[in-house]
Design a protein around this motif. Structure first.
Motif, mmCIF file in Angstrom:
data_model
loop_
_atom_site.group_PDB
_atom_site.id
_atom_site.type_symbol
_atom_site.label_atom_id
_atom_site.label_comp_id
_atom_site.label_asym_id
_atom_site.label_seq_id
_atom_site.Cartn_x
_atom_site.Cartn_y
_atom_site.Cartn_z
ATOM 1 N N ILE A 112 3.122 8.006 -7.616
ATOM 2 C CA ILE A 112 3.833 8.426 -6.409
ATOM 3 C C ILE A 112 3.060 7.909 -5.195
ATOM 4 N N LEU A 113 3.755 7.238 -4.295
ATOM 5 C CA LEU A 113 3.105 6.694 -3.102
ATOM 6 C C LEU A 113 2.632 7.825 -2.193
ATOM 7 N N SER A 114 1.373 7.730 -1.794
ATOM 8 C CA SER A 114 0.803 8.680 -0.852
ATOM 9 C C SER A 114 0.679 8.043 0.537
ATOM 10 N N GLU A 115 0.302 6.762 0.548
ATOM 11 C CA GLU A 115 0.068 6.070 1.824
ATOM 12 C C GLU A 115 0.162 4.570 1.586
ATOM 13 N N LEU A 116 0.659 3.850 2.579
ATOM 14 C CA LEU A 116 0.777 2.397 2.482
ATOM 15 C C LEU A 116 0.101 1.772 3.692
ATOM 16 N N SER A 117 -0.814 0.837 3.438
ATOM 17 C CA SER A 117 -1.475 0.121 4.532
ATOM 18 C C SER A 117 -1.047 -1.345 4.463
ATOM 19 N N LYS A 118 -1.631 -2.175 5.312
ATOM 20 C CA LYS A 118 -1.297 -3.604 5.314
ATOM 21 C C LYS A 118 -1.663 -4.283 4.004
ATOM 22 N N SER A 119 -2.691 -3.769 3.320
ATOM 23 C CA SER A 119 -3.151 -4.449 2.103
ATOM 24 C C SER A 119 -3.084 -3.611 0.827
ATOM 25 N N THR A 120 -2.967 -2.289 0.953
ATOM 26 C CA THR A 120 -3.011 -1.449 -0.244
ATOM 27 C C THR A 120 -1.934 -0.365 -0.251
ATOM 28 N N ALA A 121 -1.658 0.102 -1.460
ATOM 29 C CA ALA A 121 -0.811 1.272 -1.669
ATOM 30 C C ALA A 121 -1.705 2.345 -2.276
ATOM 31 N N ARG A 122 -1.775 3.486 -1.636
ATOM 32 C CA ARG A 122 -2.548 4.615 -2.167
ATOM 33 C C ARG A 122 -1.578 5.449 -2.986
ATOM 34 N N VAL A 123 -1.875 5.576 -4.259
ATOM 35 C CA VAL A 123 -0.948 6.164 -5.218
ATOM 36 C C VAL A 123 -1.589 7.357 -5.907
ATOM 37 N N ILE A 124 -0.834 8.454 -6.005
ATOM 38 C CA ILE A 124 -1.291 9.584 -6.809
ATOM 39 C C ILE A 124 -0.541 9.501 -8.128
ATOM 40 N N GLY A 125 -1.293 9.615 -9.205
ATOM 41 C CA GLY A 125 -0.657 9.509 -10.505
ATOM 42 C C GLY A 125 -1.532 10.061 -11.598
ATOM 43 N N GLY A 126 -0.949 10.173 -12.756
ATOM 44 C CA GLY A 126 -1.670 10.605 -13.937
ATOM 45 C C GLY A 126 -2.220 9.397 -14.673
ATOM 46 N N ASN A 127 -3.215 9.630 -15.497
ATOM 47 C CA ASN A 127 -3.860 8.590 -16.291
ATOM 48 C C ASN A 127 -4.498 7.517 -15.410
ATOM 49 N N GLN A 128 -5.024 7.942 -14.289
ATOM 50 C CA GLN A 128 -5.795 7.067 -13.405
ATOM 51 C C GLN A 128 -7.244 7.478 -13.600
ATOM 52 N N SER A 129 -7.986 6.687 -14.370
ATOM 53 C CA SER A 129 -9.343 7.025 -14.804
ATOM 54 C C SER A 129 -9.357 8.346 -15.562
ATOM 55 N N GLY A 130 -8.295 8.591 -16.348
ATOM 56 C CA GLY A 130 -8.239 9.773 -17.196
ATOM 57 C C GLY A 130 -7.882 11.061 -16.489
ATOM 58 N N ARG A 131 -7.452 10.975 -15.251
ATOM 59 C CA ARG A 131 -7.145 12.204 -14.513
ATOM 60 C C ARG A 131 -5.997 11.965 -13.543
ATOM 61 N N VAL A 132 -5.574 13.034 -12.893
ATOM 62 C CA VAL A 132 -4.607 12.931 -11.800
ATOM 63 C C VAL A 132 -5.438 12.724 -10.544
ATOM 64 N N GLN A 133 -5.263 11.585 -9.915
ATOM 65 C CA GLN A 133 -6.047 11.299 -8.714
ATOM 66 C C GLN A 133 -5.342 10.272 -7.842
ATOM 67 N N LEU A 134 -5.870 10.110 -6.648
ATOM 68 C CA LEU A 134 -5.417 9.066 -5.736
ATOM 69 C C LEU A 134 -6.196 7.799 -6.042
ATOM 70 N N SER A 135 -5.490 6.703 -6.177
ATOM 71 C CA SER A 135 -6.112 5.403 -6.434
ATOM 72 C C SER A 135 -5.470 4.371 -5.522
ATOM 73 N N TYR A 136 -6.206 3.322 -5.249
ATOM 74 C CA TYR A 136 -5.697 2.234 -4.417
ATOM 75 C C TYR A 136 -5.275 1.062 -5.287
ATOM 76 N N PHE A 137 -4.117 0.512 -4.979
ATOM 77 C CA PHE A 137 -3.615 -0.687 -5.628
ATOM 78 C C PHE A 137 -3.281 -1.697 -4.545
ATOM 79 N N SER A 138 -3.535 -2.952 -4.819
ATOM 80 C CA SER A 138 -3.184 -4.015 -3.889
ATOM 81 C C SER A 138 -1.666 -4.066 -3.746
ATOM 82 N N ARG A 139 -1.190 -4.348 -2.554
ATOM 83 C CA ARG A 139 0.251 -4.496 -2.357
ATOM 84 C C ARG A 139 0.811 -5.582 -3.264
ATOM 85 N N GLY A 140 -0.020 -6.573 -3.597
ATOM 86 C CA GLY A 140 0.410 -7.642 -4.486
ATOM 87 C C GLY A 140 0.669 -7.168 -5.911
#
Length: 147
Positions: A112-140
């Protein structure tokens, strides 16, 4: 009278996706920090699967969608199935609460998108390093945005 009913229906139709998206983000945040092993019993009860043994990002988003009153895709446990959820949205118009499908290695990840910047999407999700957390993904890495 008919015009007023039409306008009321149009208002609901145009605001419901926003409300649903915001609801999905709020639901997802309630689970932040839960770990697939340390909090296995709670996650297992919420997801209906054992997150320590099953890839669970799709299951997490499915649970969040149901709690927000949305209908997940039929094969919601598979991240790629979220490419058919709701309506497509261009990345430039993505908003917090939208479902984001990203390329992760040779497969997909959904959150689920939490925040979008010029270069990244901050996403909250499950199974992100084994937990529910916010992680950054490149817009690409973003394959799809669904609302």
């Amino acid at each position: 009278m008919k015009v007023a009913a039409f306008l009321a229906a149009a208002l609901v139709a145009f605001t419901s996706p926003n409300t649903a998206s915001a609801g999905m983000l709020a639901q997802a945040k309630q689970f932040t920090g839960l770990h697939e092993v340390k909090h296995n019993r709670r996650l297992r009860a919420a997801l209906g699967i054992n997150p320590a043994r099953t890839p669970w990002c799709g299951h997490f988003v499915g649970m969040v969608a149901r709690k927000a009153g949305r209908q997940p895709p039929q094969s919601f446990g598979i991240a790629r199935s979220w490419l058919r959820f709701g309506a497509p949205v261009k990345l430039a118009y993505a908003r917090p609460g939208d479902v984001i499908v990203v390329r992760a290695g040779r497969g997909y990840h959904v959150g689920i998108l939490s925040e979008l910047s010029k270069s990244t999407a901050r996403v909250i999700g499950g199974n992100q390093s084994g937990r529910v957390q916010l992680s950054y993904f490149s817009r690409g890495q973003v394959v799809a945005v669904r609302r």
